[in-house]
Scaffold this active site. Structure first.
Site, PDB file in Angstrom:
ATOM      1  N   ASP A 512       1.137  -1.193   0.367  1.00 39.72           N
ATOM      2  CA  ASP A 512      -0.142  -0.209   0.090  1.00 39.72           C
ATOM      3  C   ASP A 512       1.213   1.089  -0.058  1.00 39.72           C
ATOM      4  O   ASP A 512       2.092   1.336   0.062  1.00 39.72           O
ATOM      5  CB  ASP A 512      -0.898  -0.210   1.462  1.00 39.72           C
ATOM      6  CG  ASP A 512      -1.946   0.878   1.489  1.00 39.72           C
ATOM      7  OD1 ASP A 512      -2.736   1.657  -0.008  1.00 39.72           O
ATOM      8  OD2 ASP A 512      -2.328   1.620   2.603  1.00 39.72           O
ATOM      9  N   GLU A 515       2.412   5.515  -3.759  1.00 36.72           N
ATOM     10  CA  GLU A 515       2.476   6.130  -5.242  1.00 36.72           C
ATOM     11  C   GLU A 515       3.946   6.767  -5.335  1.00 36.72           C
ATOM     12  O   GLU A 515       4.413   7.193  -6.194  1.00 36.72           O
ATOM     13  CB  GLU A 515       1.451   6.926  -4.937  1.00 36.72           C
ATOM     14  CG  GLU A 515      -0.063   6.576  -5.456  1.00 36.72           C
ATOM     15  CD  GLU A 515      -0.540   5.778  -4.059  1.00 36.72           C
ATOM     16  OE1 GLU A 515      -0.592   4.505  -4.045  1.00 36.72           O
ATOM     17  OE2 GLU A 515      -0.039   6.114  -2.231  1.00 36.72           O
ATOM     18  N   HIS A 668     -13.669  -5.755   2.236  1.00 34.12           N
ATOM     19  CA  HIS A 668     -12.572  -4.387   3.468  1.00 34.12           C
ATOM     20  C   HIS A 668     -13.271  -2.962   4.347  1.00 34.12           C
ATOM     21  O   HIS A 668     -13.714  -2.792   3.323  1.00 34.12           O
ATOM     22  CB  HIS A 668     -11.183  -4.303   2.466  1.00 34.12           C
ATOM     23  CG  HIS A 668     -10.209  -3.284   3.160  1.00 34.12           C
ATOM     24  ND1 HIS A 668      -9.966  -4.332   4.673  1.00 34.12           N
ATOM     25  CD2 HIS A 668      -9.636  -2.758   2.712  1.00 34.12           C
ATOM     26  CE1 HIS A 668      -8.924  -3.015   5.015  1.00 34.12           C
ATOM     27  NE2 HIS A 668      -8.761  -2.181   4.130  1.00 34.12           N
TER      28      HIS A 668
END
Length: 927
Positions: A512, A515, A668
């Site tokens: 996660d 970026e 989730h």
């Protein structure tokens, strides 16, 4: 010999170059300047131009035009064909600013809602561009020289460019434009190298000499696929722009964005710059995919891929036309000619790489939440799922399992029993997946946190321009960021994972925040002045800065500066993570990544990010997963029931039904919201969720085979309807339904308070998956009953689906007998296949450790043919064959020539208790 042979004579002569031999060098001759590109588009355009010119003349005569008189060449450009000469955001473009660039200025009424509309400042037809000075034959295509004699308006114009054209295959063309004199950054992506020139290309290519332009046609239809003379080519050091006309308005791809599957061409700008932000319309999201698929009139398709990783935007306009703008690298285009959309995506993946074959358990149901709070509560949820006998293959944890949110740790109090939890999951045939972030805590006392200490010692973090680790802030506080472009970082990453795996034997990894995300803009010290962090042109990124919620573009990495590598960060981490998992477990890796780039399907799947528990988010997940099918990342899904916000029982039930048909299916939830796993709802909702998951598990052999075809040749798994019905224009905008493969139609309910759903059923016979009832459609919208416990599934005529009696894990399911569902076509034929292996070993196809069967029906004879066999196939039997669409009641059924009992109801012929080994071929005949 001719150094350039004109590949088509269909292009008007003033536009095209025929190159004649002049000794060793060749010069384009017989070329005039290209006429404006919209000339010749019909009487309607001519009438518009005439009326516009008349208005101009009257205003000149009457003196009624405010400001300086406009030259006629500006008025001749229709609004839809105005290519933006001043794309900068947050600038009120004036006539003076526009004039300083040598462009036309006409004010237009601004569109509603603050959107961009017709550009006020646009290129005149004679705006200076590059000239094609020479063009020579090469073994694979051509090489040319482009020269710009008048500077454009961005700094450091590159005056001489090299043009390389390679006819790589009959359906793939490679066009690359770069600096003729100096090397520039290029994406470090391995691409195939053509060994010989295509012999029979289905495309023809011409060039305009002045202004330079590429004109690409499809030979069979004459359709112009690319015409880059519509606006000037600009190639400055930090501003590269090229535009083209489009042959239709049906354009898809260009991710990652939230929106409809079919893009609007109504002055729509799509920005590609990886960004951590909850999926929102118009924002640049987590990944960058500079690839589009376009459907032409008549059903042909082509695709275009710009191999460039710099910050970029793609401007779409109603002409129809498209402009690529990027702020670095080179213009490196691959064009894929299809001619059908499935083939376009296969050809794209031949360049970027086919996706990895996932382990079978990856296709089961996954459960996660942020905020379980402890390993015991996580364990309790997994036990509750077992108690209700609800299928589940993997239990996950979010960052709350960590000690102080630090990677490669677990909370010694709240998650003390984590190793025991994982051991228990494994005993029940289940797997464990945990989250990791690339930000490494930098504030621990020296010697107390090995990942940072060792990374610092080896110099493995992103550095500032001063050569010190760039420090940002993420969940653990101040952090350094691993530099995955450095091969040494991959070894350090492996060692960290090995050390943690010795305590917590995880099975897969969820990467996660890659970026990379940063809670600061740039770093704790901001970003230094300079043209990397403040370039001459910044695309329309969220936050208006390249460093908004990420690291400085000037940050130094092993392979280049972050300015060039930002969009590759998630790909590089995924590659390192998949490699580490292979070395640690010796089995197929399972990685789910938030940030993605072309080729990432080789290493990871993707989830669509931090969505919300809203009905519109459920809908948007469908165009999201279909777009990633186009991008070569078939293992994709959204957070089922929504991540943030509080779901409702109805929303979660409907979302579980849809999510059961995401290729990657995970429920989730965020912290501080009520639980939303299936066990917490009413018995009716819980039963509906369980039933649809059992339906998914029954289809695992079919789904697994689809992934094999994706891995082998680049087929899509979740598929837009227009892929199978490209000549049916009604399918081109459909994104509320989708197919698994070519033959299973999923029509979910996407709105509250209804007990029916209207869906499009393409022409032909479709069978209800559950009952075998047939629908003979002429290609129409049909209203279907959809009570809360029901998801509409239809099987396409001519298909054979391998299914299996479901259990609560994929491991248990794969031991059960198979049931083959045969959906007869109107001519009584059907076809299907099955790929079978052990479900987790590496390279089973490549090593030959698999079974592959083909099923066929013709003239009332079902045949199973084993094309390749392995030992695993001997452990499984085919128990039942169900044949939909048997119109004439048979008098007897023969299995390998011997009579068998059968059952016929509603034109469904069922033959049970077959007990046939999967490794043996057989025939079944009904008379």
């Amino acid at each position: 010999m001719k150094s350039y042979q004109k590949l088509t004579t269909a292009v008007p002569q003033p536009a095209a170059c025929r190159v004649e031999e002049e000794g060793a060098a060749s010069t384009p001759t017989g070329c005039g300047k290209l006429a404006p590109w919209w000339v010749g588009s019909g009487l309607l355009v001519a009438a518009v131009l005439l009326s516009t010119l008349t208005v101009w003349v009257l205003r000149q005569v009457s003196g009624g035009w405010p400001g300086p008189a406009l030259p006629p060449k500006c008025l001749l450009v229709p609004e839809s064909h105005r290519f933006d000469c001043y794309p900068e955001r947050h600038v009120v473009v004036t006539q003076e600013l526009c004039g300083s660039r040598g462009c036309c200025f006409i004010e237009s009424p601004p569109p509603a809602g603050g959107k961009r509309g017709v550009p006020w400042c646009f290129y005149p037809p004679d705006f200076p561009s590059y000239t094609l000075e020479s063009l020579n034959q090469t073994a694979l295509g051509m090489v040319g020289l482009l020269v710009r004699r008048e500077k454009a308006y961005y700094p450091r114009d590159i005056e001489m460019l090299r043009l390389d054209v390679e006819f790589e295959t009959d359906t793939r063309l490679h066009i690359k434009i770069t600096d003729a004199a100096n090397p520039r950054y290029e994406v470090p992506l391995e691409v195939p190298r053509a060994m010989k020139r295509a012999e029979n290309p289905i495309y023809s290519l011409d060039f305009s000499r002045e202004p330079f332009g590429v004109l690409l046609r499809r030979r069979a239809t004459g359709t112009v696929l690319l015409n880059t003379t519509v606006a000037p080519l600009i190639f400055a050091d930090q501003f590269l722009q090229i535009a083209t006309s489009l042959p239709s308005r049906f354009l898809y791809g260009l991710g990652e964005h939230r929106g409809t599957l079919l893009h609007s061409l109504d002055w729509n700008t799509l920005t590609l710059w990886a960004r951590d932000v909850s999926p929102t319309e118009t924002f640049n999201l987590y990944g960058a995919h500079p690839f589009y698929l376009l459907m032409e009139e008549g059903g042909d398709a082509h695709g275009v891929f710009l191999l460039n990783s710099n910050a970029m935007e793609v401007a779409l306009q109603p002409a129809p036309g498209l402009t690529w703008r990027t702020i670095g690298g080179v213009l490196d285009f691959y064009i894929f000619l299809g001619p059908d959309p499935n083939m376009v995506i296969q050809q794209y993946q031949q360049v970027i790489g086919f996706p990895a074959m996932p382990p079978l358990w990856a296709l089961g149901f996954h459960l996660c939440r942020w905020g379980y709070g402890s390993s015991n509560e996580t364990w309790q949820t997994a036990r509750a799922m077992r108690n209700y006998q609800i299928p589940q293959d993997a239990q996950w944890n979010d960052i709350d399992y960590m000690d102080g949110y630090r990677d490669f740790t677990f909370d010694p109090q709240k998650f003390a029993s984590l190793p025991s939890l994982v051991e228990d999951l494994h005993k029940h045939g289940q797997r464990y997946v945990m989250i990791l972030d690339p930000g490494i805590s930098s504030t621990n006392p020296r010697g107390s946190y090995w990942p940072f200490d060792e990374g610092l010692r080896r110099g493995l973090f992103l550095n500032t321009t001063q050569g010190q680790p760039l420090i940002g802030q993420v969940w653990p506080g101040f952090t350094a960021f691993a530099d995955f472009s450095n091969p040494d970082t991959q070894q350090w990453w492996l060692e960290n994972l090995q050390r943690f795996h010795a305590h917590v034997p995880f099975d897969g990894l969820w990467i996660d925040m890659n970026e990379p995300s940063n809670f600061m803009d740039g770093s704790e010290d901001g970003c230094p002045p300079g043209e990397l962090d403040s370039p001459p042109y910044t695309p329309a990124v969220l936050g208006d800065s390249l460093s908004a919620k990420t690291v400085c573009a000037s940050a130094k990495q092993k392979a280049s500066v972050h300015y060039n590598l930002h969009n590759l960060y998630g790909l590089m981490e995924a590659k390192a993570t998949a490699s580490a998992l292979i070395q640690i477990r010796g089995k197929r890796p399972f990685v789910i990544s938030r940030s993605t780039f072309p080729s990432q399907g080789q290493y990871s799947g993707h989830w669509l990010g931090d969505n919300r528990s809203q009905w519109k988010d459920m809908y948007y997940s469908i165009p999201g997963l279909l777009s990633f099918s186009l991008f070569g990342i078939p293992l994709v899904g959204a957070d089922i029931c929504g991540f943030s916000g509080s779901t409702s029982e109805e929303l979660c039930t409907r979302w579980m039904q849809l999510g059961a048909f995401y290729p990657f299916a995970r429920n989730h939830n965020t912290q501080n919201e009520k639980a939303q796993d299936p066990t917490v709802f009413s018995p009716a909702a819980r039963t509906a969720m369980k039933y649809v998951l059992l339906t998914r598990y029954s289809l695992l052999p079919f789904l697994y085979t689809l992934f094999h075809r994706a891995h082998l040749q680049g087929d899509t798994v979740a598929r837009p309807l227009f892929f199978e019905f490209p000549r049916d224009v009604a399918t081109l905008g459909l994104d509320r339904q989708f197919l698994w493969g070519r033959s299973l139609l999923v029509t979910p309910v996407l709105e509250p308070g209804v007990d029916s759903v209207t869906g499009y059923v393409p022409r032909g016979v479709w069978y209800d998956f559950y009952t075998g009832y047939s629908v003979n459609s002429s290609g129409e919208m049909l209203k279907m009953s959809a009570p809360l416990e029901h998801l509409n599934l239809h099987v396409r005529e001519g298909a054979i689906l391998p299914t299996q009696k479901p259990e609560t894990t994929s491991e248990a399911t794969r031991r059960n007998p198979l049931r083959l569902i045969v959906a007869l076509s109107q001519s009584g034929t059907a076809w299907g296949d099955l790929f079978w292996d052990d479900g987790e070993s590496l390279d089973t196809f490549e090593r030959g450790s698999y079974s592959y069967l083909v099923f066929n029906v013709t003239q009332n004879i079902f045949t199973s043919t084993v094309l390749h066999a392995s030992t695993e196939a001997t452990e499984v039997t085919i128990g039942t064959v169900s044949i939909f669409g048997v119109r004439e009641p048979p008098t007897k059924v023969l299995l390998n020539g011997h009579e068998r009992p059968f059952y016929l109801d509603n034109q469904v012929l069922t033959v049970s208790d077959l007990g046939l080994s999967l490794s043996q071929g057989f025939s079944l005949q009904w008379l």
